[in-house]
Design a protein around this motif. Structure first.
Motif, PDB file in Angstrom:
ATOM      1  N   PRO A  60     -27.371   3.731   1.668  1.00  0.00           N
ATOM      2  CA  PRO A  60     -27.375   2.279   1.580  1.00  0.00           C
ATOM      3  C   PRO A  60     -26.945   1.570   2.865  1.00  0.00           C
ATOM      4  O   PRO A  60     -27.092   0.362   2.985  1.00  0.00           O
ATOM      5  CB  PRO A  60     -26.379   1.991   0.456  1.00  0.00           C
ATOM      6  N   ASP A  61     -26.428   2.336   3.836  1.00  0.00           N
ATOM      7  CA  ASP A  61     -25.995   1.741   5.099  1.00  0.00           C
ATOM      8  C   ASP A  61     -26.647   2.477   6.260  1.00  0.00           C
ATOM      9  O   ASP A  61     -27.053   3.633   6.124  1.00  0.00           O
ATOM     10  CB  ASP A  61     -24.465   1.847   5.240  1.00  0.00           C
ATOM     11  N   ALA A  62     -26.742   1.818   7.393  1.00  0.00           N
ATOM     12  CA  ALA A  62     -27.297   2.462   8.591  1.00  0.00           C
ATOM     13  C   ALA A  62     -26.523   3.736   8.894  1.00  0.00           C
ATOM     14  O   ALA A  62     -25.305   3.780   8.795  1.00  0.00           O
ATOM     15  CB  ALA A  62     -27.225   1.509   9.784  1.00  0.00           C
ATOM     16  N   GLY A  63     -27.251   4.785   9.220  1.00  0.00           N
ATOM     17  CA  GLY A  63     -26.641   6.067   9.538  1.00  0.00           C
ATOM     18  C   GLY A  63     -26.461   6.990   8.340  1.00  0.00           C
ATOM     19  O   GLY A  63     -26.151   8.159   8.506  1.00  0.00           O
ATOM     20  N   ALA A  64     -26.641   6.458   7.139  1.00  0.00           N
ATOM     21  CA  ALA A  64     -26.526   7.291   5.932  1.00  0.00           C
ATOM     22  C   ALA A  64     -27.713   8.253   5.875  1.00  0.00           C
ATOM     23  O   ALA A  64     -28.782   7.972   6.430  1.00  0.00           O
ATOM     24  CB  ALA A  64     -26.477   6.409   4.691  1.00  0.00           C
ATOM     25  N   PRO A  65     -27.564   9.390   5.206  1.00  0.00           N
ATOM     26  CA  PRO A  65     -28.626  10.402   5.212  1.00  0.00           C
ATOM     27  C   PRO A  65     -29.842  10.075   4.358  1.00  0.00           C
ATOM     28  O   PRO A  65     -30.879  10.717   4.509  1.00  0.00           O
ATOM     29  CB  PRO A  65     -27.921  11.654   4.680  1.00  0.00           C
ATOM     30  N   CYS A  66     -29.742   9.117   3.465  1.00  0.00           N
ATOM     31  CA  CYS A  66     -30.867   8.778   2.592  1.00  0.00           C
ATOM     32  C   CYS A  66     -31.662   7.619   3.185  1.00  0.00           C
ATOM     33  O   CYS A  66     -31.189   6.937   4.097  1.00  0.00           O
ATOM     34  CB  CYS A  66     -30.361   8.420   1.198  1.00  0.00           C
TER      35      CYS A  66
END
Length: 120
Positions: A60-66
């Protein structure tokens, strides 16, 4: 001198160049190993196949794996205007998002997440 080595001359090995090589190699390897496993696993965006139309720089945030997933022939059955369709490359990342795991497609776990969280 050993009879095997008679007549052979080897240039002297400079210990400083060997030490420098070992030091540089150690630094490079430690930099690779210092990344958490989930970052190494998902740092390559090409891991998301074109079939799921992944976009963004993390969910849900920048840099998250999804990633959020867009409309494609493979994902259209899972899209709903009241929910966000996301994809993760590992089941543990998918479970951590919350929502409902609705499928597994081309190596991507599909998660349907309500746009509005119900109030208790």
């Amino acid at each position: 001198m050993s009879p095997i080595l008679e007549g052979c001359s080897m240039p002297p090995v400079r210990s400083t160049s060997l030490a420098t090589t070992i030091l540089i190699t150690s630094i490079v390897l430690s930099a690779c190993l210092s990344k958490p496993h989930s970052q190494m696993e998902t740092s390559l965006d090409e891991s998301f196949p074109d079939s799921v139309n992944a976009f963004g720089d993390g969910f849900p945030d920048a840099g998250a794996p999804c990633r959020r997933l867009g409309e494609s022939s493979a994902t259209s059955a899972y899209l709903d205007h009241t929910r966000t369709l996301a994809g993760c490359l590992s089941r543990s990342d998918a479970e951590a998002l919350g929502g409902e795991i609705v499928g597994h497609l081309d190596g991507v776990w599909l998660i349907s997440i309500p746009n509005e969280r119900p109030t208790p």
